[in-house]
Design a protein around this motif. Sequence first.
Motif, mmCIF file in Angstrom:
data_model
loop_
_atom_site.group_PDB
_atom_site.id
_atom_site.type_symbol
_atom_site.label_atom_id
_atom_site.label_comp_id
_atom_site.label_asym_id
_atom_site.label_seq_id
_atom_site.Cartn_x
_atom_site.Cartn_y
_atom_site.Cartn_z
ATOM 1 N N ASP A 30 0.800 -1.207 0.000
ATOM 2 C CA ASP A 30 0.000 0.000 0.000
ATOM 3 C C ASP A 30 0.847 1.278 0.000
ATOM 4 O OD1 ASP A 30 0.938 -0.010 2.559
ATOM 5 O OD2 ASP A 30 -1.007 0.385 3.492
ATOM 6 N N ALA A 31 2.047 1.211 -0.529
ATOM 7 C CA ALA A 31 2.832 2.432 -0.684
ATOM 8 C C ALA A 31 2.473 3.087 -2.011
ATOM 9 C CB ALA A 31 4.323 2.116 -0.643
ATOM 10 N N LYS A 32 2.574 4.416 -2.033
ATOM 11 C CA LYS A 32 2.184 5.138 -3.252
ATOM 12 C C LYS A 32 3.234 6.199 -3.531
ATOM 13 C CE LYS A 32 -1.185 5.985 -6.235
ATOM 14 N NZ LYS A 32 -1.580 4.977 -7.193
ATOM 15 N N PRO A 33 3.865 6.152 -4.703
ATOM 16 C CA PRO A 33 4.786 7.238 -5.031
ATOM 17 C C PRO A 33 4.017 8.517 -5.361
ATOM 18 C CG PRO A 33 4.773 5.573 -6.769
ATOM 19 C CD PRO A 33 3.778 5.142 -5.746
ATOM 20 N N MET A 34 4.626 9.662 -4.998
ATOM 21 C CA MET A 34 3.985 10.946 -5.292
ATOM 22 C C MET A 34 5.040 11.875 -5.877
ATOM 23 S SD MET A 34 1.812 13.491 -2.800
ATOM 24 C CE MET A 34 3.118 14.153 -1.798
ATOM 25 N N ALA A 35 4.664 12.621 -6.898
ATOM 26 C CA ALA A 35 5.591 13.614 -7.445
ATOM 27 C C ALA A 35 5.025 15.001 -7.137
ATOM 28 C CB ALA A 35 5.790 13.380 -8.928
ATOM 29 N N GLY A 36 4.232 15.570 -8.033
ATOM 30 C CA GLY A 36 3.672 16.900 -7.767
ATOM 31 C C GLY A 36 2.424 16.879 -6.896
ATOM 32 N N GLY A 37 1.800 15.734 -6.775
ATOM 33 C CA GLY A 37 0.642 15.603 -5.896
ATOM 34 C C GLY A 37 -0.619 16.264 -6.424
ATOM 35 N N GLN A 38 -0.660 16.621 -7.697
ATOM 36 C CA GLN A 38 -1.842 17.342 -8.192
ATOM 37 C C GLN A 38 -3.030 16.424 -8.449
ATOM 38 O OE1 GLN A 38 -1.772 20.998 -8.386
ATOM 39 N NE2 GLN A 38 -0.342 20.078 -6.952
ATOM 40 N N LEU A 40 -2.863 12.939 -6.863
ATOM 41 C CA LEU A 40 -2.896 12.146 -5.633
ATOM 42 C C LEU A 40 -3.352 12.994 -4.449
ATOM 43 C CD1 LEU A 40 -2.367 9.448 -4.281
ATOM 44 C CD2 LEU A 40 0.041 10.113 -3.985
ATOM 45 N N GLY A 41 -2.962 14.251 -4.422
ATOM 46 C CA GLY A 41 -3.328 15.124 -3.296
ATOM 47 C C GLY A 41 -4.837 15.187 -3.081
ATOM 48 N N PRO A 42 -5.598 15.567 -4.111
ATOM 49 C CA PRO A 42 -7.055 15.577 -3.935
ATOM 50 C C PRO A 42 -7.625 14.204 -3.599
ATOM 51 C CG PRO A 42 -6.436 16.810 -5.903
ATOM 52 C CD PRO A 42 -5.183 16.174 -5.387
ATOM 53 N N MET A 43 -7.034 13.152 -4.172
ATOM 54 C CA MET A 43 -7.561 11.815 -3.883
ATOM 55 C C MET A 43 -7.312 11.432 -2.423
ATOM 56 S SD MET A 43 -6.555 9.918 -7.420
ATOM 57 C CE MET A 43 -7.076 8.279 -6.918
ATOM 58 N N LEU A 44 -6.154 11.866 -1.907
ATOM 59 C CA LEU A 44 -5.893 11.635 -0.479
ATOM 60 C C LEU A 44 -6.901 12.411 0.369
ATOM 61 C CD1 LEU A 44 -1.984 11.989 -0.358
ATOM 62 C CD2 LEU A 44 -3.283 9.886 0.078
ATOM 63 N N ASN A 45 -7.107 13.671 0.003
ATOM 64 C CA ASN A 45 -7.994 14.511 0.805
ATOM 65 C C ASN A 45 -9.434 14.029 0.782
ATOM 66 O OD1 ASN A 45 -6.034 16.194 1.759
ATOM 67 N ND2 ASN A 45 -6.323 17.752 0.176
ATOM 68 N N LEU A 46 -9.843 13.460 -0.327
ATOM 69 C CA LEU A 46 -11.201 12.918 -0.418
ATOM 70 C C LEU A 46 -11.268 11.487 0.141
ATOM 71 C CD1 LEU A 46 -12.074 14.283 -3.956
ATOM 72 C CD2 LEU A 46 -13.182 14.953 -1.831
ATOM 73 N N ARG A 47 -10.127 10.998 0.609
ATOM 74 C CA ARG A 47 -10.008 9.633 1.152
ATOM 75 C C ARG A 47 -10.361 8.576 0.095
ATOM 76 N NH1 ARG A 47 -10.825 9.539 7.660
ATOM 77 N NH2 ARG A 47 -9.701 11.465 8.035
ATOM 78 N N LEU A 48 -10.198 8.957 -1.172
ATOM 79 C CA LEU A 48 -10.389 7.973 -2.239
ATOM 80 C C LEU A 48 -9.141 7.123 -2.373
ATOM 81 C CD1 LEU A 48 -12.099 10.270 -4.884
ATOM 82 C CD2 LEU A 48 -13.182 8.475 -3.514
ATOM 83 N N ALA A 49 -7.975 7.711 -2.075
ATOM 84 C CA ALA A 49 -6.720 6.960 -2.013
ATOM 85 C C ALA A 49 -6.314 6.914 -0.545
ATOM 86 C CB ALA A 49 -5.644 7.655 -2.840
ATOM 87 N N ARG A 50 -6.009 5.718 -0.054
ATOM 88 C CA ARG A 50 -5.650 5.595 1.359
ATOM 89 C C ARG A 50 -4.391 4.750 1.494
ATOM 90 N NH1 ARG A 50 -11.207 5.877 4.612
ATOM 91 N NH2 ARG A 50 -9.713 5.977 6.298
ATOM 92 N N PRO A 51 -3.270 5.212 0.927
ATOM 93 C CA PRO A 51 -2.039 4.438 1.050
ATOM 94 C C PRO A 51 -1.518 4.490 2.487
ATOM 95 C CG PRO A 51 -1.578 6.567 0.083
ATOM 96 C CD PRO A 51 -3.074 6.496 0.242
ATOM 97 N N GLY A 52 -0.831 3.424 2.892
ATOM 98 C CA GLY A 52 -0.220 3.445 4.214
ATOM 99 C C GLY A 52 0.993 4.356 4.237
ATOM 100 N N ARG A 53 1.619 4.509 3.061
ATOM 101 C CA ARG A 53 2.845 5.295 3.000
ATOM 102 C C ARG A 53 2.896 6.035 1.665
ATOM 103 N NH1 ARG A 53 7.869 4.943 5.828
ATOM 104 N NH2 ARG A 53 6.671 3.593 7.195
ATOM 105 N N VAL A 54 3.287 7.288 1.734
ATOM 106 C CA VAL A 54 3.502 8.064 0.516
ATOM 107 C C VAL A 54 4.994 8.284 0.353
ATOM 108 C CG1 VAL A 54 3.208 10.344 -0.529
ATOM 109 C CG2 VAL A 54 1.240 9.198 0.520
ATOM 110 N N ILE A 55 5.500 7.942 -0.803
ATOM 111 C CA ILE A 55 6.930 8.117 -1.074
ATOM 112 C C ILE A 55 7.079 9.258 -2.064
ATOM 113 C CG2 ILE A 55 9.002 7.009 -1.984
ATOM 114 C CD1 ILE A 55 7.828 4.374 -0.865
ATOM 115 N N ASP A 56 7.618 10.346 -1.558
ATOM 116 C CA ASP A 56 7.677 11.597 -2.314
ATOM 117 C C ASP A 56 8.928 11.608 -3.197
ATOM 118 O OD1 ASP A 56 7.880 14.161 -3.250
ATOM 119 O OD2 ASP A 56 7.404 15.115 -1.334
ATOM 120 N N LEU A 57 8.735 11.630 -4.487
ATOM 121 C CA LEU A 57 9.847 11.566 -5.437
ATOM 122 C C LEU A 57 10.291 12.952 -5.898
ATOM 123 C CD1 LEU A 57 8.340 8.762 -7.731
ATOM 124 C CD2 LEU A 57 9.829 8.459 -5.746
ATOM 125 N N SER A 58 9.617 13.985 -5.426
ATOM 126 C CA SER A 58 9.755 15.290 -6.083
ATOM 127 C C SER A 58 11.123 15.932 -5.884
ATOM 128 C CB SER A 58 8.656 16.237 -5.596
ATOM 129 O OG SER A 58 8.812 16.477 -4.218
#
Lengths: 287, 791
Positions: A30-38, A40-58
């Motif tokens: 359940d890890a999810k890579p994130m770059a700009g978050g444009q 994934l960010g809204p999906m996290l905030n809407l709880r549509l994406a619920r990864p256990g860990r976000v790995i920020d590549l930016s």
Amino acid sequence: MKAARFAYERPADLSSAVRALGEYAAASGDAKPMAGGQSLGPMLNLRLARPGRVIDLSRIAALRCIESAATSASVVPDGRWRIGAAVTHAEIEDSPAPLDGRGFLRHVASGIAYRAVRNRGTIGGSLAHADPAADWPLALNALGAQVCILGPGGRRDVSAADFMRAGFSTVLADDEIIEAIDGPVLSAEARWGYWKICRKTGEFPEASAAAVFDPVRGHARIVAGALGTAPVALEGLAEAVARLGSVALTTHAVDQALVDAVSGLDAVERKLHVTALLRATRQVFES
Amino acid sequence: MSDELHGKPGEGIGARVPRKEDARHMQGRGAFVADMQFPGQREVAFLRSPVAHGQLRSVVKPVGFESSVFVRADMAGVLPIAAPSTLPTFKLAVQHPLAEGKVRFVGEPVAMAIARTRADAEDIAETIELQIDELPVHVDAHKARLDRTNLLHADWGDNVFLTLNYENGFDAAMKDATVVVRREVSLARQAMVPMEGRATLALWDDRAGQLVVYTSTQVPHVIRVGIAHFLGIDEGLVRVISPDVGGGFGYKCVLWPEDLCVAWLALRDRRPYRWIEDRREHLVAGANCRQHAYALTGYADQRGRLLALDAEITIDGGAYSNWPFTIGLEPGQATGNLPGPYDIRGYRVKTHCVATNKPGFLPYRGVARTGVCFAMEQLMDAIARAVDRDPFDVRMENLVTAAAMPYNSIARKHYDSGDYPRALTMARDKIGIEAWRERQRRGEPDGRRIGIGFASYCEQSAHGTSVFASWGLPLVPGYDSATVRTTPDGGLEVRVGVHSHGQGMETTLAQVAHEVTGVPVARIHVVHGDTGLTPFSTGTYASRSIVMAGGAVARACESLIPRYRHIGAHMLGCTTDETRFEGGEVRGPSGSVSLREIAAAWYLRPERLPADVDRNGLEATLGYKPDVDTGAFSYASHAVVVAVDMESGGVEVLDYVIVEDCGTLVNPMVVEGQTLGGVVQGIGTALYEESPYDENGQPLASTLADYTLPGATEVPPIRIYHLETPSPYTKFGIKGMGEGGAIAPPAVIFNAVNDALADLGVEVNETPLDPRRLLEAIERARVAAPARKVA
């Protein structure tokens, strides 16, 4: 709404990013890579994406380079360009580098959403997110670019046309990331067209189309986007247009090519996609 | 903006005074509820119904969080929100602060959770278990109206909030008609989308012994009445403060269940609780607006003179009414305003307001008038086509003339003043009709079609007691009060119970006070938004504040002038009669004395005062209401040019002209700003905004990715021109104008599109005009008349 709790990690380099992703993928998946978050960010905030860990590549420097053969100390071969996955749309829009040589990438980048999104959103993030109406899956498909993928097992290249399998689905494995996008420099004779039908500036389009013709390299592609799935190349139509020129570009021919390639469109969708395809391809003859 | 800058010199009424409130907002220094933090503050998250209609079987609190979760049964003593109306046939829809028994729309609050952060509160809320037995869902007002079996409110017998019937002169007037034109038009359901959503923070102030409720509202005093009433406590125990408010538009003129819940928590625990509405809650669970359907029959003569109008209006009222304005306001306004600015002698209307499983319905900027203007103006164009005359000429045939003013409409509205035909004529001239018609004939190189549209409306503003009482409301506006206090250094504090949520009243009310006193606007401080600091007012809505509060401010200022003169005369050694008050000072035969010196004498050096000084001092609270309180009618004509893309279904607005008359202009720049903002919202109604629901009552636009709003690039250049016909009934002749901009855009844009497509037999009549609706209409026309050449 606020995002559900998740762990956050920002690896400093490519190998630790791949390692981290591999470890969590193996452990819990359940890890999810994130770059700009444009996206994934809204999906996290809407709880549509619920990864256990976000790995920020930016912040990984290796993902932040734009290179072409002209760039000093470039490893990119002649006739190719390479854009790191974490390069933002705005950086491509503003890039002084020649890139594809005909301004196609810059044009596409400048029309993505609006500037605030372009300042954060990245080319790799957009490809990996694989929104059916997004710009890069369509444009890079038409250009004949390749996606350079990095995973625990090493590197592999996949053509942009094959990278996206369906809406929000790609060939990326859980433990893989996009490292870069690599593509051809167009010849001076090359022409392109790009058209989106959007209800308003910055919105995802109702229909989109890209056309890239490079007679020197024998490249001819017309691709329809925003179809609810991966972009669809109209190969027969592109070939006819390349061979016969604009006489092959009739409303009827485009409509037929679309219907042959894509099923399930209603009358309005069909009209909008035909319009986008016609307008994109006409630009090839107007420029 | 107008190319002829309109504005008087100085700082008084009519001057283009820059807005005093802009400095803090432009620098991000405004203070909104979401900016506030108090020690020990807890955040509240609501668990909302996932289904549109159902019997609530159980709500199970998560183990370990029993004390952090609250349901209706925990709130003993709190009354359900109910606003009765005396309108005949009105049925009461009671809404509990948290659902009891049934849920009636997706998003209805069922339980709430508290925690240190909103995220934690949401974590708890999502572990609450709901058991709901689903019931049949109503999403179509026409079907719900006829269904007497599946009911939202079991004791009603049907699903109809209210039916209004009105008839005046219809049979006699329709007999002479030789042309009968029928049209059905409808508007989509919308959200209101203020930049700042709702927000409420409540705390217990031990020192004052008061529950202090910070809330983003247009009506702080009304909220205080409501909170005290529904919590069952003395009003003296409640203070409501509405700090900076980021847009209201009607969304913030009622008491909401969430407000009551947060206030109850703070009263119970004597600690601060806060809830901030997020955008998803707004789009899913906030109130809706605009969804009207009209079936109109116009009876006209060969010149296009509309002799009689027959109408059936259906309003999709959603699940609940509201407190205090009730759902009756919208059908009442639709029924009374449909004839608009036209001289019609026969009128028959039946208006249904129907309950469905959607969020409740609130009057949104323009209230029902956006709908009635949309319907009426399309009928005008349809009549013009039926009698083969230009829509402009047919409008001129029908508009109430200046000579007929004041004019009593067929729906018993009293239009106070104005020259409606002049506004329309000026709009035609300013848009440059001839050049556009020529370009339309010539055709566009890119194949798009040009269309020109007109729309006119009149807008009841600042209507008072008699009008609201006729709608049967439980709370009716009366006299608005203002306190004007001279400060010891000769400045003014103006305290009003209305509240600004973008209108610029910190500036315009100061201009009114300046007009009377001559005190510089910079030294006039407007205090509002706090029940602890201001006199009672029902607040800011219905384009009333500048008339009502402005009148009160002027009266209070005027009452101080004799007091200034009396003290000044004593200081100048002359009689009061020998003085005059001018330029902020008392002038006598031998010299002058400034307000600063007069104020200093009253407050700091009373030995300088005359022995018979007015003991009430230099502060006054006075009330105001126009003697004729049926409203000051602003009006406008809009003219627009569009280019219609037949292949993409796109509509581009190429030019937009507004000729408006809101009586005496207090600040032309503020009028223009209000108008522009309203027009943008109207463009949203016309082309973009829609809250669709599926057949299960699930909202399909729950984020701004799905709910399309116009942005800066969708707003064309808009040219505004002013006429100035003072109202005979109001102080200074001022009329309200906060809503007008949002009224005409759907009508004028649709008329322009229909003008562009008329020769193809295409007519669109349903908002919003997205590519699908437009392309489908083109296709329908092509199928219906294949001989016609349709692109």
